[in-house]
Design a protein around this motif. Structure first.
Motif, PDB file in Angstrom:
ATOM      1  N   SER A 197       0.824  -1.208   0.000  1.00  0.00           N
ATOM      2  CA  SER A 197       0.000   0.000   0.000  1.00  0.00           C
ATOM      3  C   SER A 197       0.859   1.259   0.000  1.00  0.00           C
ATOM      4  O   SER A 197       0.378   2.353  -0.293  1.00  0.00           O
ATOM      5  CB  SER A 197      -0.936   0.009   1.214  1.00  0.00           C
ATOM      6  OG  SER A 197      -0.213   0.177   2.423  1.00  0.00           O
ATOM      7  N   HIS A 198       2.159   1.100   0.300  1.00  0.00           N
ATOM      8  CA  HIS A 198       3.079   2.239   0.314  1.00  0.00           C
ATOM      9  C   HIS A 198       3.808   2.417  -1.020  1.00  0.00           C
ATOM     10  O   HIS A 198       4.617   3.333  -1.164  1.00  0.00           O
ATOM     11  CB  HIS A 198       4.109   2.071   1.435  1.00  0.00           C
ATOM     12  CG  HIS A 198       3.509   2.079   2.809  1.00  0.00           C
ATOM     13  ND1 HIS A 198       2.691   3.081   3.271  1.00  0.00           N
ATOM     14  CD2 HIS A 198       3.602   1.184   3.830  1.00  0.00           C
ATOM     15  CE1 HIS A 198       2.313   2.819   4.512  1.00  0.00           C
ATOM     16  NE2 HIS A 198       2.844   1.672   4.872  1.00  0.00           N
ATOM     17  N   GLY A 199       3.537   1.526  -1.992  1.00  0.00           N
ATOM     18  CA  GLY A 199       4.150   1.679  -3.304  1.00  0.00           C
ATOM     19  C   GLY A 199       4.923   0.456  -3.758  1.00  0.00           C
ATOM     20  O   GLY A 199       5.251  -0.436  -2.960  1.00  0.00           O
ATOM     21  N   GLU A 200       5.206   0.395  -5.071  1.00  0.00           N
ATOM     22  CA  GLU A 200       5.885  -0.756  -5.661  1.00  0.00           C
ATOM     23  C   GLU A 200       7.287  -0.969  -5.104  1.00  0.00           C
ATOM     24  O   GLU A 200       7.798  -2.092  -5.114  1.00  0.00           O
ATOM     25  CB  GLU A 200       5.962  -0.587  -7.181  1.00  0.00           C
ATOM     26  CG  GLU A 200       4.604  -0.616  -7.876  1.00  0.00           C
ATOM     27  CD  GLU A 200       4.735  -0.497  -9.380  1.00  0.00           C
ATOM     28  OE1 GLU A 200       5.890  -0.374  -9.860  1.00  0.00           O
ATOM     29  OE2 GLU A 200       3.701  -0.520 -10.077  1.00  0.00           O
ATOM     30  N   GLU A 201       7.911   0.110  -4.636  1.00  0.00           N
ATOM     31  CA  GLU A 201       9.269  -0.029  -4.099  1.00  0.00           C
ATOM     32  C   GLU A 201       9.291  -0.847  -2.809  1.00  0.00           C
ATOM     33  O   GLU A 201      10.360  -1.228  -2.321  1.00  0.00           O
ATOM     34  CB  GLU A 201       9.899   1.346  -3.855  1.00  0.00           C
ATOM     35  CG  GLU A 201       9.206   2.195  -2.805  1.00  0.00           C
ATOM     36  CD  GLU A 201       8.060   3.031  -3.359  1.00  0.00           C
ATOM     37  OE1 GLU A 201       7.674   4.009  -2.688  1.00  0.00           O
ATOM     38  OE2 GLU A 201       7.566   2.705  -4.454  1.00  0.00           O
ATOM     39  N   HIS A 202       8.115  -1.138  -2.263  1.00  0.00           N
ATOM     40  CA  HIS A 202       8.014  -1.947  -1.043  1.00  0.00           C
ATOM     41  C   HIS A 202       7.585  -3.381  -1.351  1.00  0.00           C
ATOM     42  O   HIS A 202       7.140  -4.102  -0.455  1.00  0.00           O
ATOM     43  CB  HIS A 202       7.028  -1.305  -0.069  1.00  0.00           C
ATOM     44  CG  HIS A 202       7.456   0.039   0.430  1.00  0.00           C
ATOM     45  ND1 HIS A 202       8.339   0.206   1.471  1.00  0.00           N
ATOM     46  CD2 HIS A 202       7.145   1.285  -0.009  1.00  0.00           C
ATOM     47  CE1 HIS A 202       8.543   1.497   1.680  1.00  0.00           C
ATOM     48  NE2 HIS A 202       7.829   2.177   0.795  1.00  0.00           N
ATOM     49  N   ASP A 203       7.734  -3.768  -2.619  1.00  0.00           N
ATOM     50  CA  ASP A 203       7.386  -5.129  -3.036  1.00  0.00           C
ATOM     51  C   ASP A 203       8.521  -6.071  -2.623  1.00  0.00           C
ATOM     52  O   ASP A 203       9.388  -6.432  -3.419  1.00  0.00           O
ATOM     53  CB  ASP A 203       7.164  -5.173  -4.548  1.00  0.00           C
ATOM     54  CG  ASP A 203       6.561  -6.490  -5.007  1.00  0.00           C
ATOM     55  OD1 ASP A 203       6.144  -7.281  -4.139  1.00  0.00           O
ATOM     56  OD2 ASP A 203       6.508  -6.723  -6.230  1.00  0.00           O
ATOM     57  N   LEU A 204       8.507  -6.475  -1.383  1.00  0.00           N
ATOM     58  CA  LEU A 204       9.611  -7.227  -0.793  1.00  0.00           C
ATOM     59  C   LEU A 204       9.658  -8.673  -1.266  1.00  0.00           C
ATOM     60  O   LEU A 204       8.636  -9.285  -1.569  1.00  0.00           O
ATOM     61  CB  LEU A 204       9.487  -7.198   0.732  1.00  0.00           C
ATOM     62  CG  LEU A 204       9.372  -5.815   1.377  1.00  0.00           C
ATOM     63  CD1 LEU A 204       9.152  -5.956   2.879  1.00  0.00           C
ATOM     64  CD2 LEU A 204      10.612  -4.982   1.091  1.00  0.00           C
ATOM     65  N   ALA A 205      10.875  -9.221  -1.309  1.00  0.00           N
ATOM     66  CA  ALA A 205      11.060 -10.636  -1.621  1.00  0.00           C
ATOM     67  C   ALA A 205      10.697 -11.465  -0.397  1.00  0.00           C
ATOM     68  O   ALA A 205      11.042 -11.106   0.733  1.00  0.00           O
ATOM     69  CB  ALA A 205      12.505 -10.899  -2.019  1.00  0.00           C
ATOM     70  N   ILE A 206      10.000 -12.579  -0.616  1.00  0.00           N
ATOM     71  CA  ILE A 206       9.642 -13.437   0.513  1.00  0.00           C
ATOM     72  C   ILE A 206      10.216 -14.847   0.380  1.00  0.00           C
ATOM     73  O   ILE A 206      10.332 -15.567   1.371  1.00  0.00           O
ATOM     74  CB  ILE A 206       8.113 -13.510   0.705  1.00  0.00           C
ATOM     75  CG1 ILE A 206       7.433 -14.039  -0.554  1.00  0.00           C
ATOM     76  CG2 ILE A 206       7.553 -12.152   1.085  1.00  0.00           C
ATOM     77  CD1 ILE A 206       5.944 -14.248  -0.372  1.00  0.00           C
ATOM     78  N   ALA A 207      10.588 -15.255  -0.849  1.00  0.00           N
ATOM     79  CA  ALA A 207      11.185 -16.583  -1.027  1.00  0.00           C
ATOM     80  C   ALA A 207      11.839 -16.668  -2.400  1.00  0.00           C
ATOM     81  O   ALA A 207      11.495 -15.913  -3.313  1.00  0.00           O
ATOM     82  CB  ALA A 207      10.137 -17.684  -0.879  1.00  0.00           C
ATOM     83  N   ASN A 208      12.773 -17.593  -2.540  1.00  0.00           N
ATOM     84  CA  ASN A 208      13.386 -17.838  -3.840  1.00  0.00           C
ATOM     85  C   ASN A 208      13.899 -19.271  -3.891  1.00  0.00           C
ATOM     86  O   ASN A 208      13.982 -19.958  -2.866  1.00  0.00           O
ATOM     87  CB  ASN A 208      14.535 -16.858  -4.100  1.00  0.00           C
ATOM     88  CG  ASN A 208      15.749 -17.161  -3.253  1.00  0.00           C
ATOM     89  OD1 ASN A 208      15.698 -17.081  -2.024  1.00  0.00           O
ATOM     90  ND2 ASN A 208      16.853 -17.525  -3.882  1.00  0.00           N
ATOM     91  N   ILE A 209      14.220 -19.717  -5.098  1.00  0.00           N
ATOM     92  CA  ILE A 209      14.852 -21.026  -5.274  1.00  0.00           C
ATOM     93  C   ILE A 209      16.199 -20.794  -5.943  1.00  0.00           C
ATOM     94  O   ILE A 209      16.274 -20.194  -7.014  1.00  0.00           O
ATOM     95  CB  ILE A 209      13.988 -21.975  -6.125  1.00  0.00           C
ATOM     96  CG1 ILE A 209      12.638 -22.219  -5.437  1.00  0.00           C
ATOM     97  CG2 ILE A 209      14.713 -23.304  -6.338  1.00  0.00           C
ATOM     98  CD1 ILE A 209      11.733 -23.191  -6.181  1.00  0.00           C
ATOM     99  N   ALA A 210      17.246 -21.252  -5.292  1.00  0.00           N
ATOM    100  CA  ALA A 210      18.604 -21.022  -5.785  1.00  0.00           C
ATOM    101  C   ALA A 210      19.293 -22.344  -6.088  1.00  0.00           C
ATOM    102  O   ALA A 210      18.889 -23.408  -5.606  1.00  0.00           O
ATOM    103  CB  ALA A 210      19.409 -20.243  -4.748  1.00  0.00           C
ATOM    104  N   VAL A 211      20.347 -22.263  -6.892  1.00  0.00           N
ATOM    105  CA  VAL A 211      21.148 -23.439  -7.212  1.00  0.00           C
ATOM    106  C   VAL A 211      21.878 -23.896  -5.954  1.00  0.00           C
ATOM    107  O   VAL A 211      22.405 -23.085  -5.194  1.00  0.00           O
ATOM    108  CB  VAL A 211      22.173 -23.108  -8.318  1.00  0.00           C
ATOM    109  CG1 VAL A 211      23.088 -24.300  -8.577  1.00  0.00           C
ATOM    110  CG2 VAL A 211      21.456 -22.699  -9.593  1.00  0.00           C
ATOM    111  N   VAL A 212      21.894 -25.193  -5.738  1.00  0.00           N
ATOM    112  CA  VAL A 212      22.617 -25.741  -4.592  1.00  0.00           C
ATOM    113  C   VAL A 212      24.102 -25.717  -4.904  1.00  0.00           C
ATOM    114  O   VAL A 212      24.542 -26.253  -5.920  1.00  0.00           O
ATOM    115  CB  VAL A 212      22.160 -27.188  -4.296  1.00  0.00           C
ATOM    116  CG1 VAL A 212      22.964 -27.757  -3.135  1.00  0.00           C
ATOM    117  CG2 VAL A 212      20.678 -27.219  -3.986  1.00  0.00           C
ATOM    118  N   LYS A 213      24.883 -25.081  -4.045  1.00  0.00           N
ATOM    119  CA  LYS A 213      26.325 -24.995  -4.266  1.00  0.00           C
ATOM    120  C   LYS A 213      26.972 -26.353  -4.059  1.00  0.00           C
ATOM    121  O   LYS A 213      26.646 -27.078  -3.134  1.00  0.00           O
ATOM    122  CB  LYS A 213      26.951 -23.976  -3.313  1.00  0.00           C
ATOM    123  CG  LYS A 213      26.513 -22.545  -3.584  1.00  0.00           C
ATOM    124  CD  LYS A 213      27.223 -21.582  -2.659  1.00  0.00           C
ATOM    125  CE  LYS A 213      26.810 -20.150  -2.962  1.00  0.00           C
ATOM    126  NZ  LYS A 213      27.497 -19.175  -2.068  1.00  0.00           N
TER     127      LYS A 213
END
Length: 220
Positions: A179-195
């Motif tokens: 509600s405060h704007g697109e710049e506050h569209d925070l990341a909540i999860a991701n899938i990354a390559v296993v090192k």
């Protein structure tokens, strides 16, 4: 999502202060607390410790409208603050906020991530899920308050990030951050390559020098 019903019994008290609170905890096994908000004055109360403690074991209790009966009179509240003993499993104090069914409330609600193991990024691409948030702040009317918010990871691939704007919220519920704007569209999860490689790859790499050594010895 609001299948749970939470009810607490409490008694009003006039003897506020640290000394009184200490006596409640030690001698009567009760939790000192306060109810505030709305048009009524703040009221100091006490609750039986053990029934309250058992309610707290349910995750939904923290993001749910609670029926608080003070001296038998019921009112709708939210748990806004909780103080625990630093070393013992004891509740030291609690704050409850009165809610009005016609006024929107702001609450932290837990995120439940589903389909992680079967997601494209994990099952098909060998990635690993990482959470950047386990709860989000929402605004809604008390009657629309969800117990939790689901985040479906099924279609997420390696290298992709799930943001607040990707989460489907129930009707009548909004993200406070967005509600405060697109710049506050925070990341909540991701899938990354296993090192690092797999165990099989490591075994093959360890076996390679030996194989070369055997070949060299055979030439000698």
């Amino acid at each position: 999502m609001m299948s749970e019903a939470f009810v607490l019994e409490a008694q009003s008290r006039n003897d506020a202060g640290k000394g009184s609170s200490r006596r409640l905890r030690r001698l009567e096994n009760k939790v000192p607390a306060i109810v505030y908000g709305g048009t009524a004055d703040p009221v100091s109360i006490s609750l039986e410790h053990n029934p309250f403690w058992h309610q707290l074991q349910n995750e939904a209790f923290f993001s749910h409208i609670i029926t608080l009966k003070v001296d038998g009179k019921a009112q709708d509240v939210l748990l806004k603050d909780l103080q625990r003993h630093p070393a013992k499993d004891i509740i030291m104090h609690a704050d409850f906020l009165r809610v009005d069914k016609n006024q929107a409330i702001v609450v932290q609600v837990p995120l439940h991530f589903i389909n992680e193991d079967s997601s494209t990024g994990v099952k098909m691409q060998g990635g690993r899920v990482s959470h950047q948030a386990n709860e989000i702040e929402i605004r809604c009317l008390p009657g629309l308050l969800p117990e939790y918010i689901e985040v479906d990871m099924a279609e997420v691939e390696v290298g992709q990030t799930v943001h607040l704007s990707d989460v489907k919220l129930p009707e009548g519920v909004e993200s406070v951050a967005l509600s405060h704007g697109e710049e506050h569209d925070l990341a909540i999860a991701n899938i990354a390559v296993v090192k690092g490689g797999s165990d099989e790859e490591e075994e093959e790499s360890e076996a390679t020098p030996d194989a070369e050594g055997d070949s060299a010895e055979s030439k000698d």
